[in-house]
Design a protein around this motif. Structure first.
Motif, PDB file in Angstrom:
ATOM      1  N   ASN A  71       0.845  -1.288   0.004  1.00 19.04           N
ATOM      2  CA  ASN A  71      -0.059  -0.063  -0.127  1.00 19.04           C
ATOM      3  C   ASN A  71       0.907   1.279   0.082  1.00 19.04           C
ATOM      4  N   GLU A  72       1.936   1.359   0.613  1.00 26.18           N
ATOM      5  CA  GLU A  72       2.810   2.373   0.620  1.00 26.18           C
ATOM      6  C   GLU A  72       3.368   2.599  -0.740  1.00 26.18           C
ATOM      7  N   ASN A  73       3.695   1.641  -1.566  1.00 23.27           N
ATOM      8  CA  ASN A  73       3.891   1.685  -3.011  1.00 23.27           C
ATOM      9  C   ASN A  73       2.885   2.456  -3.905  1.00 23.27           C
ATOM     10  N   ILE A  77       3.027   6.354  -5.666  1.00 19.80           N
ATOM     11  CA  ILE A  77       2.694   6.567  -7.069  1.00 19.80           C
ATOM     12  C   ILE A  77       1.615   7.798  -7.147  1.00 19.80           C
ATOM     13  N   LEU A  78       0.637   7.480  -6.379  1.00 19.03           N
ATOM     14  CA  LEU A  78      -0.555   8.347  -6.356  1.00 19.03           C
ATOM     15  C   LEU A  78       0.061   9.785  -5.962  1.00 19.03           C
ATOM     16  N   GLU A 113      -5.271   2.945  -4.252  1.00 16.16           N
ATOM     17  CA  GLU A 113      -5.417   4.237  -3.528  1.00 16.16           C
ATOM     18  C   GLU A 113      -6.075   5.280  -4.614  1.00 16.16           C
ATOM     19  N   GLY A 114      -6.612   6.357  -3.913  1.00 19.43           N
ATOM     20  CA  GLY A 114      -7.218   7.289  -4.877  1.00 19.43           C
ATOM     21  C   GLY A 114      -7.354   8.772  -4.176  1.00 19.43           C
ATOM     22  N   CYS A 211       8.700   1.630  -7.800  1.00 17.72           N
ATOM     23  CA  CYS A 211       7.779   0.798  -7.133  1.00 17.72           C
ATOM     24  C   CYS A 211       7.554  -0.740  -7.772  1.00 17.72           C
ATOM     25  N   ILE A 212       7.298  -0.645  -8.901  1.00 12.35           N
ATOM     26  CA  ILE A 212       7.403  -1.707  -9.791  1.00 12.35           C
ATOM     27  C   ILE A 212       8.427  -2.904  -9.345  1.00 12.35           C
TER      28      ILE A 212
END
Length: 229
Positions: A71-73, A77-78, A113-114, A211-212
């Motif tokens: 979730n941190e990654n 990105i968001l 995430e949004g 992140c990937i």
């Protein structure tokens, strides 16, 4: 006690005719063998069941441990892409099969995430998608290494099924980033935009690639489990 019982049995058998005695011995041997086999079979089944439960428990504990990192990654990105409204992480799995043993491959959303002040969750729209149904379009993205769409109306001809999926999410623009190595595919990042997206030079290297790389390592559980031994 056992020896005395055997002596009594043998005493009775010795009085019988040779043919009858041999028949009874064969029957007794069969009964003893069957009883022993049943006991061994039960031990094998119990052992396999215990091993399966332990493996599942290990996988679940690993998932719980990695959940904050995953979730941190996605959140990173968001926050790094100010134009993004939703970031979804999809993962491949094959936990269902037909009566004939054919194993189905699925791709499903596992987290999202949004910016919830301007959008809503769409992970339900990306749950249990048949990789056979979406296979041609997904394979094309995996071969391209990524797909960015400035206007989703431009993808209707080449990616019709993903086009309608993005329409469900009220996206005007989107990007797909496969999580894969040369020989292995584990998932995909999907980023949704409310407006057309313009990408800065170095966007992928700074925002997506770190992140990937970590997400691939986490989602590739089989390899990660070998490294933990």
């Amino acid at each position: 006690m056992v020896i005395e019982l055997l002596r009594k049995i043998w005493s009775i058998l010795s009085r019988l005719s040779p043919d009858l005695k041999n028949l009874i011995i064969i029957i007794l041997f069969f009964i003893i063998s069957l009883t022993s086999f049943n006991g061994l079979g039960k031990r094998i089944i119990d052992g396999v069941t215990k091993s399966t439960i332990e493996l599942r428990s290990e996988a679940e504990n690993y998932s719980k441990k990695m959940t904050p990192v995953i979730n941190e990654n996605i959140y990173h990105i968001l926050m790094s892409d100010q134009d993004a409204c939703n970031v979804l992480l999809l993962s491949y799995h094959n936990s269902q099969s037909s009566m004939q043993g054919f194993s189905y491959l699925w791709i499903t959303g596992i987290t999202e995430e949004g910016r919830w002040n301007i959008t809503e969750p769409y992970i339900k729209n990306w749950t249990e998608l048949s990789a056979i149904n979406y296979g041609n379009e997904l394979d094309r993205i995996h071969k391209l290494k990524y797909l960015r769409i400035d206007d989703i109306e431009n993808m209707k001809e080449d990616y019709p099924k993903l086009y309608f999926k993005l329409k469900e999410c009220d996206a005007k623009s989107a990007a797909f980033y496969p999580i894969q190595s040369r020989n292995n595919i584990v998932g995909m990042l999907v980023i949704l935009y409310k407006e057309s997206k313009e990408y800065d030079l170095g966007y992928y290297m700074e925002t997506i690639e770190p992140c990937i790389t970590e997400l691939y390592s986490i989602l590739n559980y089989t390899k990660e489990k070998e490294n933990m031994k």
